[in-house]
Design a protein around this motif. Structure first.
Motif, short mmCIF file in Angstrom:
data_model
loop_
_atom_site.label_atom_id
_atom_site.label_comp_id
_atom_site.label_asym_id
_atom_site.label_seq_id
_atom_site.Cartn_x
_atom_site.Cartn_y
_atom_site.Cartn_z
N ILE A 180 0.85 -1.19 0.00
CA ILE A 180 0.00 0.00 0.00
C ILE A 180 0.89 1.24 0.00
N ASP A 181 0.85 1.98 -1.07
CA ASP A 181 1.69 3.17 -1.21
C ASP A 181 0.85 4.27 -1.85
N PHE A 182 0.50 5.26 -1.06
CA PHE A 182 -0.34 6.35 -1.54
C PHE A 182 0.48 7.55 -2.04
N SER A 183 1.80 7.39 -2.15
CA SER A 183 2.62 8.47 -2.66
C SER A 183 2.56 8.47 -4.18
N PHE A 184 3.00 9.57 -4.77
CA PHE A 184 2.97 9.66 -6.23
C PHE A 184 4.16 8.95 -6.87
N ARG A 185 4.96 8.25 -6.06
CA ARG A 185 5.93 7.33 -6.63
C ARG A 185 5.23 6.10 -7.20
N ASN A 186 4.04 5.83 -6.66
CA ASN A 186 3.25 4.70 -7.13
C ASN A 186 2.55 5.07 -8.44
N PRO A 187 2.78 4.32 -9.52
CA PRO A 187 2.13 4.65 -10.80
C PRO A 187 0.61 4.68 -10.71
N LEU A 188 0.02 3.87 -9.80
CA LEU A 188 -1.43 3.86 -9.68
C LEU A 188 -1.95 5.19 -9.12
N MET A 189 -1.18 5.80 -8.19
CA MET A 189 -1.61 7.09 -7.66
C MET A 189 -1.44 8.19 -8.70
N ARG A 190 -0.36 8.11 -9.48
CA ARG A 190 -0.19 9.09 -10.56
C ARG A 190 -1.33 8.95 -11.57
N SER A 191 -1.69 7.71 -11.86
CA SER A 191 -2.80 7.48 -12.78
C SER A 191 -4.11 8.02 -12.22
N ALA A 192 -4.34 7.87 -10.90
CA ALA A 192 -5.56 8.37 -10.28
C ALA A 192 -5.66 9.89 -10.43
N LEU A 193 -4.51 10.58 -10.25
CA LEU A 193 -4.51 12.03 -10.42
C LEU A 193 -4.78 12.39 -11.88
N GLN A 194 -4.17 11.67 -12.80
CA GLN A 194 -4.40 11.93 -14.23
C GLN A 194 -5.87 11.75 -14.60
N ILE A 195 -6.45 10.65 -14.13
CA ILE A 195 -7.85 10.36 -14.46
C ILE A 195 -8.75 11.47 -13.93
N THR A 196 -8.49 11.93 -12.71
CA THR A 196 -9.32 12.97 -12.11
C THR A 196 -9.20 14.28 -12.87
N LEU A 197 -7.97 14.66 -13.24
CA LEU A 197 -7.78 15.90 -14.01
C LEU A 197 -8.43 15.79 -15.39
N ALA A 198 -8.27 14.63 -16.03
CA ALA A 198 -8.90 14.44 -17.34
C ALA A 198 -10.42 14.52 -17.22
N ALA A 199 -10.97 13.93 -16.16
CA ALA A 199 -12.42 14.00 -15.94
C ALA A 199 -12.88 15.44 -15.72
N ALA A 200 -12.07 16.22 -15.00
CA ALA A 200 -12.42 17.62 -14.74
C ALA A 200 -12.45 18.42 -16.05
N ILE A 201 -11.44 18.18 -16.91
CA ILE A 201 -11.41 18.88 -18.20
C ILE A 201 -12.59 18.43 -19.06
N ALA A 202 -12.84 17.13 -19.09
CA ALA A 202 -13.96 16.61 -19.88
C ALA A 202 -15.28 17.15 -19.36
N MET A 203 -15.41 17.24 -18.05
CA MET A 203 -16.64 17.77 -17.45
C MET A 203 -16.86 19.22 -17.85
N THR A 204 -15.80 20.01 -17.79
CA THR A 204 -15.91 21.43 -18.12
C THR A 204 -16.30 21.63 -19.58
N LEU A 205 -15.59 20.94 -20.48
CA LEU A 205 -15.89 21.07 -21.91
C LEU A 205 -17.22 20.42 -22.26
N GLY A 206 -17.52 19.29 -21.60
CA GLY A 206 -18.78 18.61 -21.86
C GLY A 206 -19.98 19.43 -21.42
N LEU A 207 -19.85 20.12 -20.27
CA LEU A 207 -20.94 20.98 -19.79
C LEU A 207 -21.16 22.15 -20.74
N ALA A 208 -20.08 22.65 -21.33
CA ALA A 208 -20.22 23.75 -22.29
C ALA A 208 -21.01 23.30 -23.51
N LEU A 209 -20.95 22.01 -23.79
CA LEU A 209 -21.65 21.47 -24.96
C LEU A 209 -23.08 21.06 -24.62
#
Length: 678
Positions: free
Chosen positions: A347-376
Motif C-alpha cells: 500500500i503506497d499512496f505516494s505519487f511514486r506509485n504509478p497507480l496514484m499518478r494514474s488516479a490524479l491523471q484520471i481525475t484531471l482528465a475528468a475535470a477537463i472533460a466535465m468542463t468542456l462537456g458541460l459547455a456542450l
C-alpha cells in the motif's frame, strides 16, 4: 491434408480456452436475466424507476468484467462490497441533485477515490468501478431520496445474478480451461504447419512469409503462456517429485512450443520438404519413420536439420495429442490442485506509485472533460467524463492511452453510423431490435479482450437501438454523443501527455530491464548447476518478460506516433525473440555434467555483455541497423545444445548495438537452428 482440423479446433485456435466466448456469454446472460427479473419485480411487486434498470444493467457488465478475484467466495464478497459502494454513492448523488456544482465536484472526488482503490488489487479495482459507474448512473437518471430503496434493487439483483452466472451456470474450472488451452495450442501449431506446407509447396521463403510466421509464432506464444498459467505449481513455481504429473505435462507443453519454434527458424534457412510437412500434419508414422532413417545421412546439411526439426515437432505434437486425449478421459484427475495464495499488495499512496499518478491523471482528465462537456450539453456531459475515465483503464503509458482514446473515438463514430441505419430499419420491429441488441452486447464483450474499438463499435450500435426503441433517437443526439466522446478522449490524451506522463520509453525501459534480469538469472542458474525444472521455470519467466516487451513497444510503431519506426521495432523485437528462443533451448538441453570451465567462461562473457547493455534500456529500439554480412557458416549442429545456446545468446545480444564490421553466422533477420532432443 486438413483432416482432423475441425471447426472446434479452429475456434479454440482463435479463442484460447474459449475465454472470450465465456466472457461474452457471462455478461450477456447477466444483463438479460437481471433485466428480466427487474421487469418481473416491476410488474408483480413494486414499480421500479428507470435508474434501477440502468444500475442493474451497468453493474451486470462490471460484475462480469471488473470482478477478477480468485474463487467464487471472494468474488461474492467483492460484489456485495460493490453493492454497498453503489448504495453510498447513489445516495450522495440523490442528496446533491439540487446542488449541481457541488454534485459535480463530488463526482470528481468519487473518481479520484475509485481510481486510487486500484492500489488494493483486484478487489479495489472492482469496487472502484462499481462506485464510479453508480455515481455516473445516479447523476444521469436523477433518482430522488424517496426512490432509493427501490433503486437499489437493481444493484442487488445484478450482483446476485452475475454471481450465479459465474459461480454456477458458467463457473471457472482450471481443469477444463487447461484442456481447452492445450487444444488451442494444438490448433495454433496446426496453423503453423499449414503455413509451412504452403511454403514447402512453393519451395521458397520470402520476407512476407517470415513476417507471417513470426505473427503465428507470437500467437502460439500467447496461448502457451495461458496454458502454463492453468497448470498447478507448487510454491516457488518449481516442480518437485510430489508434482510429477503436472511437471510432465509442463515439459510436454514446453517441448511442443520449442519444437514448433525450431521448425519455423529452420524453415527460414531451408524450405521444408512438402511430403514431410504433410506427414507431420497427418501423423503418418510410416513416412516419418522413413524420414528418420534418411536424416541420418544428412547430418550438418540445412535440409537435414530442417527435417530433424519437423521430426521433433511430429513427436512433440503426438505427445501433446496424447496428453489432450488423457485429459479428456480423466479430467486431469492425477494432477492435484494447489491452493492459490498471493502476497498482499504493498500500500503506497505516494505519487511514486504509478497507480496514484494514474488516479490524479484520471481525475484531471475528468475535470477537463466535465468542463468542456458541460459547455456542450448540460444533460449529456456524462458521456465525456465516461470516455476520459475509461481511456486510462488497463494502460501502462501515454502511448497506450492515446491509442485507446483513438480506438474509442473511431469505434463510436462507426458504431453510430451503422447503428443509426440499423435503428431506422428496425423502428417498427421491436422483437428483432431486442434480439439484435442482445447479439451486439455479446459481440462487444466477445471482442473486448482483443479490440477495444470493436467493443465500442457494438456498444454504440446497442445504444442507437435502445434510443430507437425508446423513441428518442435523433441525429442530433447521436452527433452529441460523438462530440462528447471525442472531448473525453481528447482530455484523457492531453492529460496523459502533459501531467505526470508515463512515457512509452519509460514503460519499455522497465519491461526491457526485467527481461535482462530474467536472462541473467537463467545464465547464472546454469553456471550454478541448478536443476532442469528450475531452469525451465526461469526460461518461462524470460518468455513472459518478452511478451511484456512486445506490449510496451506497441505504441512506438503505431501510425499516430510522431516518430514511427515499425521496421526498427520489428527488427529489435526479432532480436529479443531470438534470444528468448535460445534461452529455452539452453534450459531444455542443460545437463549438470556439461558445466565445465569453458562453458562458465562463455556464460560469464554473456553476463558481462548483459551488464554492459542493460543500462541503455530501450535505446536499442532507436538503433538503425545495417544489413550484416553472413559468413556462410551453417550453425546448427544437433549436438552440444547448452553450449551452442550460450554462444548464440551472446552473438545475438551483440546485434542490439552492432558495430560497423560485425559479421554474424547468419543473415540479419534470419533465425538459427535448434539442437538435438534425442
Amino acid at each position: 491434408m486438413i483432416s482432423g482440423f475441425e471447426f472446434r479446433d479452429w475456434l479454440l485456435a482463435n479463442d484460447p480456452a474459449l475465454s472470450r466466448l465465456r466472457m461474452g456469454t457471462r455478461v450477456t446472460l447477466s444483463i438479460v436475466l437481471s433485466f428480466a427479473i427487474l421487469l418481473l419485480i416491476h410488474m408483480l411487486i413494486v414499480p421500479l424507476p428507470i435508474a434501477s434498470y440502468g444500475l442493474g444493467i451497468v453493474l451486470s457488465i462490471e460484475g462480469g468484467v471488473a470482478v477478477r478475484d480468485k474463487g467464487s467466495t471472494r468474488q461474492l464478497i467483492t460484489r456485495l462490497l460493490g453493492c454497498l459502494a453503489s448504495l453510498v454513492v447513489v445516495g450522495i448523488a440523490a442528496a446533491l441533485e439540487s446542488q449541481r456544482y457541488l454534485s459535480d465536484f463530488i463526482f470528481l472526488v468519487v473518481i479520484f477515490l475509485a481510481s486510487s482503490a486500484r492500489i488494493y488489487g483486484p478487489r479495489g479495482f472492482a469496487i472502484g468501478m462499481f462506485a464510479f459507474t453508480s455515481y455516473f448512473m445516479g447523476s444521469y437518471f436523477h433518482p430522488t431520496i424517496g426512490e432509493l430503496p427501490v433503486v437499489l434493487i437493481g444493484p442487488v439483483v445484478s450482483a446476485l445474478v452475475s454471481h450465479w452466472v459465474r459461480a454456477v451456470l458458467l463457473p471457472d474450472n482450471w481443469r477444463r480451461d487447461l484442456l481447452r488451452s492445450l487444444e488451442s495450442v494444438r490448433g495454433r501449431i496446426n496453423q503453423i504447419l499449414f503455413k509451412l506446407a504452403a511454403l514447402a509447396a512453393d519451395g521458397k521463403v520470402d520476407e512476407a512469409d517470415r513476417q507471417e510466421l513470426r505473427q503465428l509464432e507470437d500467437r502460439l506464444k500467447e496461448v502457451v503462456l495461458m496454458a502454463e498459467s492453468f497448470i498447478p505449481r507448487p510454491p516457488g513455481s518449481v516442480f518437485d517429485g510430489a508434482s510429477a504429473p503436472a511437471a510432465e505435462l509442463a515439459i510436454r507443453l514446453f517441448d511442443a512450443h520449442l519444437a514448433t519454434e525450431s521448425a519455423i527458424v529452420l524453415s527460414y534457412q531451408s524450405a521444408p520438404p512438402f511430403a514431410l510437412v504433410h506427414a507431420v500434419i497427418e501423423d503418418d508414422k510410416a513416412v516419418l519413420s522413413a524420414e528418420e532413417k534418411a536424416v541420418a545421412d544428412m547430418e550438418g546439411q540445412p535440409r537435414g536439420e530442417t527435417a530433424r526439426a519437423l521430426l521433433w515437432l511430429a513427436a512433440a505434437r503426438r505427445q501433446l495429442a496424447e496428453t489432450i486425449d488423457a485429459g479428456r478421459r480423466s479430467d486431469f484427475a492425477e494432477i492435484a490442485s494447489v491452493e492459490e495464495s498471493s502476497a498482499p499488495a504493498a500500500i503506497d499512496f505516494s505519487f511514486r506509485n504509478p497507480l496514484m499518478r494514474s488516479a490524479l491523471q484520471i481525475t484531471l482528465a475528468a475535470a477537463i472533460a466535465m468542463t468542456l462537456g458541460l459547455a456542450l450539453s448540460r444533460e449529456r456531459w456524462f458521456w465525456a467524463v465516461l470516455a476520459s475515465f475509461l481511456v486510462f483503464t488497463n494502460t501502462n503509458s501515454r502511448g497506450d492511452t492515446a491509442i485507446k482514446a483513438l480506438q474509442r473515438s473511431i469505434g463510436t463514430l462507426l458504431g453510430i453510423a451503422f447503428g443509426l441505419v440499423l435503428a431506422t430499419l428496425l423502428t417498427h420491429h421491436l422483437a428483432i431490435a431486442l434480439l439484435v441488441s442482445v447479439a451486439c452486447v455479446f459481440l462487444a464483450f466477445y471482442f473486448l479482450q482483443i479490440s477495444y474499438a470493436t467493443m465500442t463499435f457494438f456498444i454504440s450500435i446497442v445504444l442507437c437501438l435502445v434510443y430507437g426503441m425508446m423513441g428518442v433517437l435523433t441525429f442530433d443526439l447521436l452527433k452529441l454523443r460523438l462530440e462528447e466522446t471525442v472531448i473525453g478522449a481528447f482530455a484523457g490524451t492531453l492529460v496523459a501527455f502533459l501531467v505526470l506522463p508515463a512515457r512509452t520509453r519509460g514503460a519499455l525501459d522497465t519491461a526491457v530491464a526485467k527481461w535482462f534480469e530474467a536472462l541473467k538469472e537463467l545464465l547464472s542458474a546454469v553456471s550454478d548447476k541448478k536443476s532442469q525444472p528450475e531452469l525451465i521455470a526461469i526460461s518461462q519467466k524470460v518468455d513472459a518478460c518478452y511478451r511484456d516487451i512486445t506490449l510496451a513497444a506497441r505504441p512506438l510503431g503505431s501510425t499516430w506516433s510522431i516518430v514511427t519506426r515499425p521496421g526498427q521495432i520489428r527488427q529489435t523485437l526479432a532480436i529479443f525473440l531470438s534470444v528468448t528462443y535460445w534461452s529455452r533451448i539452453l534450459a531444455r538441453n542443460h545437463t549438470v555434467d556439461a558445466v565445465d570451465d569453458d562453458l562458465k567462461r562463455r556464460i560469464a562473457a554473456d553476463i558481462s555483455m548483459l551488464d554492459a547493455v542493460a543500462p541503455r534500456g530501450s535505446e536499442c529500439f532507436l538503433i538503425t541497423r545495417k544489413q550484416m554480412r553472413p559468413t556462410g557458416r551453417h550453425l546448427p549442429l544437433w549436438r552440444e545444445g547448452a553450449r551452442l545456446a550460450v554462444e548464440m545468446i551472446g552473438s545475438t545480444l551483440e546485434r542490439l548495438y552492432p558495430t560497423e564490421t560485425q559479421d554474424l553466422p547468419f543473415a540479419a533477420g534470419k533465425a538459427i537452428a535448434p539442437v538435438n532432443q534425442e
